[in-house]
Motif scaffolding. Structure first.
Motif, PDB file in Angstrom:
ATOM      1  N   SER A 135      75.636 116.022  99.943  1.00 54.02           N
ATOM      2  CA  SER A 135      75.723 116.237  98.489  1.00 54.02           C
ATOM      3  C   SER A 135      74.453 116.862  97.925  1.00 54.02           C
ATOM      4  O   SER A 135      74.419 117.271  96.769  1.00 54.02           O
ATOM      5  N   CYS A 136      73.389 116.927  98.732  1.00 48.73           N
ATOM      6  CA  CYS A 136      72.087 117.380  98.240  1.00 48.73           C
ATOM      7  C   CYS A 136      72.107 118.878  97.947  1.00 48.73           C
ATOM      8  O   CYS A 136      72.752 119.661  98.640  1.00 48.73           O
ATOM      9  N   GLY A 137      71.366 119.255  96.914  1.00 47.74           N
ATOM     10  CA  GLY A 137      71.223 120.673  96.603  1.00 47.74           C
ATOM     11  C   GLY A 137      70.311 120.883  95.419  1.00 47.74           C
ATOM     12  O   GLY A 137      70.320 120.119  94.453  1.00 47.74           O
ATOM     13  N   GLY A 138      69.478 121.912  95.487  1.00 46.81           N
ATOM     14  CA  GLY A 138      68.621 122.267  94.361  1.00 46.81           C
ATOM     15  C   GLY A 138      67.311 121.514  94.358  1.00 46.81           C
ATOM     16  O   GLY A 138      66.806 121.083  95.392  1.00 46.81           O
ATOM     17  N   LEU A 139      66.763 121.341  93.149  1.00 44.34           N
ATOM     18  CA  LEU A 139      65.444 120.746  92.966  1.00 44.34           C
ATOM     19  C   LEU A 139      65.491 119.580  91.992  1.00 44.34           C
ATOM     20  O   LEU A 139      66.432 119.455  91.198  1.00 44.34           O
ATOM     21  N   ALA A 140      64.443 118.789  91.999  1.00 39.89           N
ATOM     22  CA  ALA A 140      64.325 117.658  91.076  1.00 39.89           C
ATOM     23  C   ALA A 140      63.595 118.088  89.810  1.00 39.89           C
ATOM     24  O   ALA A 140      62.629 117.469  89.383  1.00 39.89           O
ATOM     25  N   ILE A 141      64.046 119.180  89.222  1.00 36.64           N
ATOM     26  CA  ILE A 141      63.492 119.663  87.959  1.00 36.64           C
ATOM     27  C   ILE A 141      64.646 119.849  86.987  1.00 36.64           C
ATOM     28  O   ILE A 141      65.819 119.836  87.376  1.00 36.64           O
ATOM     29  N   ASP A 142      64.323 120.039  85.711  1.00 35.26           N
ATOM     30  CA  ASP A 142      65.367 120.246  84.719  1.00 35.26           C
ATOM     31  C   ASP A 142      66.226 121.446  85.099  1.00 35.26           C
ATOM     32  O   ASP A 142      65.708 122.538  85.398  1.00 35.26           O
ATOM     33  N   THR A 146      71.851 121.503  92.174  1.00 32.89           N
ATOM     34  CA  THR A 146      73.057 122.222  92.582  1.00 32.89           C
ATOM     35  C   THR A 146      74.073 121.192  93.057  1.00 32.89           C
ATOM     36  O   THR A 146      73.777 120.400  93.957  1.00 32.89           O
ATOM     37  N   VAL A 147      75.247 121.223  92.472  1.00 28.86           N
ATOM     38  CA  VAL A 147      76.278 120.219  92.749  1.00 28.86           C
ATOM     39  C   VAL A 147      77.435 120.877  93.494  1.00 28.86           C
ATOM     40  O   VAL A 147      77.910 121.941  93.088  1.00 28.86           O
ATOM     41  N   PRO A 148      77.894 120.271  94.599  1.00 29.05           N
ATOM     42  CA  PRO A 148      79.052 120.848  95.290  1.00 29.05           C
ATOM     43  C   PRO A 148      80.298 120.782  94.418  1.00 29.05           C
ATOM     44  O   PRO A 148      80.501 119.829  93.661  1.00 29.05           O
ATOM     45  N   ASP A 190      78.547 107.048  98.199  1.00 26.51           N
ATOM     46  CA  ASP A 190      77.855 106.300  97.150  1.00 26.51           C
ATOM     47  C   ASP A 190      76.985 105.193  97.747  1.00 26.51           C
ATOM     48  O   ASP A 190      76.950 104.070  97.250  1.00 26.51           O
ATOM     49  N   ARG A 191      76.285 105.565  98.861  1.00 26.09           N
ATOM     50  CA  ARG A 191      75.373 104.669  99.572  1.00 26.09           C
ATOM     51  C   ARG A 191      76.069 103.419 100.116  1.00 26.09           C
ATOM     52  O   ARG A 191      75.454 102.364 100.269  1.00 26.09           O
ATOM     53  N   ARG A 192      77.346 103.535 100.402  1.00 25.45           N
ATOM     54  CA  ARG A 192      78.091 102.440 101.020  1.00 25.45           C
ATOM     55  C   ARG A 192      78.810 102.967 102.251  1.00 25.45           C
ATOM     56  O   ARG A 192      79.426 104.039 102.202  1.00 25.45           O
ATOM     57  N   LEU A 193      78.735 102.220 103.364  1.00 24.12           N
ATOM     58  CA  LEU A 193      79.387 102.636 104.594  1.00 24.12           C
ATOM     59  C   LEU A 193      80.897 102.532 104.466  1.00 24.12           C
ATOM     60  O   LEU A 193      81.427 101.623 103.810  1.00 24.12           O
ATOM     61  N   ILE A 194      81.595 103.462 105.094  1.00 25.63           N
ATOM     62  CA  ILE A 194      83.060 103.440 105.119  1.00 25.63           C
ATOM     63  C   ILE A 194      83.464 103.010 106.522  1.00 25.63           C
ATOM     64  O   ILE A 194      83.510 103.816 107.453  1.00 25.63           O
ATOM     65  N   ASP A 195      83.713 101.743 106.684  1.00 21.68           N
ATOM     66  CA  ASP A 195      83.983 101.186 108.001  1.00 21.68           C
ATOM     67  C   ASP A 195      85.314 101.708 108.513  1.00 21.68           C
ATOM     68  O   ASP A 195      86.356 101.544 107.877  1.00 21.68           O
ATOM     69  N   GLY A 196      85.295 102.361 109.655  1.00 14.48           N
ATOM     70  CA  GLY A 196      86.519 102.855 110.269  1.00 14.48           C
ATOM     71  C   GLY A 196      87.016 104.166 109.702  1.00 14.48           C
ATOM     72  O   GLY A 196      87.949 104.754 110.234  1.00 14.48           O
ATOM     73  N   GLY A 197      86.429 104.647 108.616  1.00 15.32           N
ATOM     74  CA  GLY A 197      86.878 105.905 108.028  1.00 15.32           C
ATOM     75  C   GLY A 197      86.396 107.092 108.844  1.00 15.32           C
ATOM     76  O   GLY A 197      85.273 107.111 109.351  1.00 15.32           O
ATOM     77  N   HIS A 207      79.263 117.320  87.752  1.00 15.20           N
ATOM     78  CA  HIS A 207      77.984 116.634  87.624  1.00 15.20           C
ATOM     79  C   HIS A 207      78.180 115.164  87.270  1.00 15.20           C
ATOM     80  O   HIS A 207      77.441 114.289  87.736  1.00 15.20           O
ATOM     81  N   THR A 208      79.181 114.899  86.450  1.00 13.50           N
ATOM     82  CA  THR A 208      79.388 113.526  85.984  1.00 13.50           C
ATOM     83  C   THR A 208      80.079 112.653  87.020  1.00 13.50           C
ATOM     84  O   THR A 208      80.033 111.431  86.925  1.00 13.50           O
ATOM     85  N   THR A 209      80.722 113.273  88.003  1.00 12.58           N
ATOM     86  CA  THR A 209      81.470 112.489  88.990  1.00 12.58           C
ATOM     87  C   THR A 209      80.818 112.483  90.361  1.00 12.58           C
ATOM     88  O   THR A 209      81.299 111.789  91.262  1.00 12.58           O
ATOM     89  N   LEU A 210      79.731 113.235  90.529  1.00 16.16           N
ATOM     90  CA  LEU A 210      79.107 113.323  91.840  1.00 16.16           C
ATOM     91  C   LEU A 210      78.500 111.989  92.257  1.00 16.16           C
ATOM     92  O   LEU A 210      77.756 111.365  91.503  1.00 16.16           O
ATOM     93  N   ARG A 211      78.847 111.556  93.441  1.00 13.20           N
ATOM     94  CA  ARG A 211      78.181 110.452  94.111  1.00 13.20           C
ATOM     95  C   ARG A 211      77.780 110.954  95.494  1.00 13.20           C
ATOM     96  O   ARG A 211      78.538 111.687  96.128  1.00 13.20           O
ATOM     97  N   PRO A 212      76.603 110.604  95.997  1.00 13.19           N
ATOM     98  CA  PRO A 212      76.192 111.129  97.300  1.00 13.19           C
ATOM     99  C   PRO A 212      77.149 110.691  98.400  1.00 13.19           C
ATOM    100  O   PRO A 212      77.763 109.619  98.332  1.00 13.19           O
ATOM    101  N   PHE A 213      77.250 111.546  99.433  1.00 16.98           N
ATOM    102  CA  PHE A 213      78.168 111.263 100.538  1.00 16.98           C
ATOM    103  C   PHE A 213      77.673 111.986 101.782  1.00 16.98           C
ATOM    104  O   PHE A 213      76.878 112.931 101.707  1.00 16.98           O
TER     105      PHE A 213
END
Length: 705
Positions: A135-142, A146-148, A190-197, A207-213
């Motif tokens: 999910s990472c992209g872009g910089l930590a500035i205003d 970059t969002v997938p 969202d920083r949670r393991l998906i067991d068996g997935g 932007h409002t729905t992005l959770r890291p994955f």
């Protein structure tokens, strides 16, 4: 700030990799966004939250900073993902980067043209892990994130996985192989393991729905255990990413790090070995070698990887931008990487065919006109140079069609109708592009077209005010009227006449370069617009921290004063470059500035679009340039070693001047050579001395009239 990074790169390759802090502009480092003055700090230390892929090199406000697919070795829970750890014991070599995190993990990265290999050496820990964040992209500035838009991740078991993220319309695929015996392999969201997935699909992300994955590999680590992560990238799907991985790294199960590192090191040695210098201080040789290295990072050329057209062939991106590279870097690539130079031009032609116009800048995304405010029709200059050198691999009749069509696009339509356009610098661009296109048309025996184009090319005079000899009042992109007024147009004799003759033109140049003037106060931390405006109002040379006046020192040649060129260039080489942080006078601009340093140090300067090189006193006693199949040697007598001023010299060392010259043993009374002569190979001998001479005062470089 040069805005470069120390990450692993391959010569003109698709993939780079570096420690990621989120700082401007490459994702590495400590500073906040700045394009003028001294930057503000974002962090008080060098730190990283992981290691990302695809970085810009030396750019300013490019607004697309990549840093995709972050890989983080951890001995903390997944909740700590995104935290940063201090970097220690950093090592940077061509094709290799290494550092140790505060956590005790030693991190090493190398890259191939389309791959990256990570090697992590862990301390003893019962729950070590390597986390891949897609999910990472872009910089930590205003406004830097970059969002997938869409994404898909799949775990294939046995240390293999793949994923695709669509970033700004581009599908970036990665195929991952992990050499982690006995470790578990899982997906996470969202920083949670998906067991068996085994699969994650995201049809729409905002932007409002992005959770890291992403995916991770975890298990117990004994002290000194080594984990290798191999990654193949493609813009055409995960199957091609897998093929790229196997082509560069071999089959799964075989350690690849040393193999890839060795191959990339060999590629770098081959490329930089095409320019050899002798003499000079250690600091000057270090700066020269670094400049040559920076000149060969961008553009990225990825064969058969275009996501926008289905056919095979080169795809070039990170042309950031033609405004930055057409005067210095593309001529350097034409000499020392001719095949890749042709690939870049072929890709630009294809972009014009597919998207409707030649790009001024082209990133890993559609939108070739994104940088149109900078300039117009600069690809024509590079194409004319390549045509003059009889470069194979380009269909010149087809190229001419696109060159002609592109002249009427954007500002070109107004130029066609009125012979002048604002911003006024675009008048110079378009007139020059008409001239360059006319040269190609005439060589293809289209005389009628060539005559019409040449007539329109002469309208460069409309850009100048005959009352002042400078450009007319207008808007100017990152500069002022004086910065742009000393461009090397196709008819410098007429340009000097318009200024009032040699003496008047030399007087204007002397004023511009500050002869006899007080020192200029440099802008401080994050200067306000009023402070920058006051600086532009001084009407002075920008000192190589911007493109508009990069070639201005060589304007003196056409006025019979190559000694002035020697003084200005010598001062720039001595005082504006160094070996430490801040060793570049401004943005490196994808290698444009570094290429300037390379040419200036060799005592040559390419006049883009005119099949011409200008001669000046070199910074080294002897140099050998492998240009195409020829070996061009620049040797001197009377050369004096000069330290670099910013490295501790407390006095101004005088310039040296050419006293006489020979080419292949014959006396050379002109201050120029044709590009064909340089590329054919030969031996240029320059006798140097401490005082100006009469050499070059009478026979001027060619002008159209």
């Amino acid at each position: 700030m040069g805005n470069t990074h120390p990450g692993a790169t391959s010569p003109l390759g698709m993939v780079s990799a570096c420690a990621y802090s989120g700082a401007y502009p490459t994702g590495y480092g400590r500073y906040a966004k700045n394009t003028e003055g001294v930057p503000e700090e974002m962090f008080d230390r060098h730190q990283a939250s992981g290691f990302t892929h695809f970085q810009q090199s030396g750019t300013g406000a490019i607004r697309k900073y990549y840093n995709y697919v972050r890989v983080t070795p951890m001995v903390q829970p997944l909740d700590a993902l995104g935290e940063s750890w201090e970097l220690h014991d950093e090592v940077a070599e061509a094709g290799y980067y290494a550092a140790t995190l505060d956590t005790g993990v030693r991190c090493e990265i190398t890259v191939g043209p389309k791959t990256a290999v990570h090697r992590y050496t862990f301390p003893e820990h019962r729950s070590a892990r390597v986390v891949v964040d897609l999910s990472c992209g872009g910089l930590a500035i205003d406004l830097g994130r970059t969002v997938p838009l869409r994404a898909q991740v799949e775990s294939l078991g046995y240390g293999q996985a793949h994923g695709t993220v669509v970033m700004e319309g581009v599908p970036l695929s990665v195929y991952v192989q992990a050499e982690t015996p006995g470790w578990r392999q899982m997906l996470w969201y969202d920083r949670r393991l998906i067991d068996g997935g085994t699969r994650l699909d995201f049809d729409s992300i905002r932007h409002t729905t992005l959770r890291p994955f992403g995916m991770l590999f975890m298990g117990s680590a004994r002290a000194g255990q080594v984990v290798e992560i191999r990654m193949g990238f493609s813009l055409r799907g995960h199957e091609q990413a897998k093929q790229n991985l196997e082509r560069e790294c071999g089959r799964d199960g075989e350690p690849a790090f040393n193999v890839v590192r060795s191959r990339t090191r060999a590629r770098w040695r081959e490329h930089v070995g095409r320019v050899q210098v002798e003499g000079g201080t250690q600091a000057r040789r270090t700066v020269f070698g670094t400049a040559l290295y920076h000149s060969l990072i961008k553009p990225c050329v990825a064969d058969d990887e275009s996501p926008f057209w289905p056919t095979s062939g080169p795809y070039a991106f990170d042309v950031c931008t033609m405004w930055d590279i057409y005067k210095t870097q593309l001529p350097l690539l034409a000499a020392i990487a001719p095949d890749r130079h042709t690939d870049i031009l072929e890709s630009l032609i294809r972009v014009c065919e597919e998207e409707g116009n030649f790009p001024i800048g082209y990133r890993m995304a559609r939108g070739a006109d994104r940088f149109f405010r900078q300039a117009s029709s600069l690809a024509h200059t590079a194409l004319a140079d390549a045509h003059a050198l009889a470069r194979p691999g380009i269909d010149w009749s087809w190229a001419l069609v696109h060159m002609v069509d592109d002249l009427r696009r954007m500002y070109g339509e107004d130029f066609f109708e009125h012979g002048v356009v604002h911003p006024i610098t675009h008048t110079l661009d378009l007139a020059y592009a008409h001239h360059c296109t006319a040269r190609v048309a005439r060589s293809l025996n289209d005389r009628r077209l060539a005559d019409d184009l040449e007539r329109r090319g002469r309208q460069w005079v409309n850009a100048f005010d005959p009352a002042t000899g400078l450009l007319r009042d207008s808007e100017f992109y990152e500069g002022g009227k004086w910065n742009y007024s000393f461009r090397l147009v196709q008819d410098m004799a007429a340009r000097i006449g318009l200024a009032g003759g040699d003496a008047a033109f030399i007087g204007m140049l002397d004023r511009f370069f500050g002869y006899g003037a007080d020192p200029v106060k440099q802008p401080g931390r994050c200067p306000q617009p009023a402070e920058m405006a006051a600086g532009y109002a001084l009407h002075r040379f920008e000192g190589l921290n911007n493109e508009p006046d990069m070639e201005a020192p060589w304007s003196y040649h056409w006025a019979g004063r190559p000694d002035r060129t020697a003084e200005v260039v010598h001062a720039a080489l001595t005082w504006q470059f160094g070996t430490g942080p801040g060793g570049l006078p401004g943005n490196d601009d994808s290698g444009g500035l570094s290429s300037w340093y390379v040419w200036a140090s060799l005592g040559l300067f390419p006049v883009a679009g005119q099949n011409l090189f200008l001669i000046n006193a070199p910074a080294f006693g002897r140099a050998v340039l492998q240009a195409g199949d020829g070996e061009f040697v620049i040797e001197t007598s009377g050369h004096r070693e000069t330290p670099i001023g910013v490295d501790g010299l407390d006095r101004d060392p005088p310039a040296q001047y050419v006293q006489s010259a020979t080419l292949n043993g014959e006396a050379l009374h002109t201050t120029h050579l044709s590009a064909a002569e340089v590329h054919r190979g030969g031996r240029l001998h320059l006798k140097l001395g401490p005082e100006p001479s009469k050499w070059g005062q009478e026979l001027r470089p060619p002008s159209l009239t």
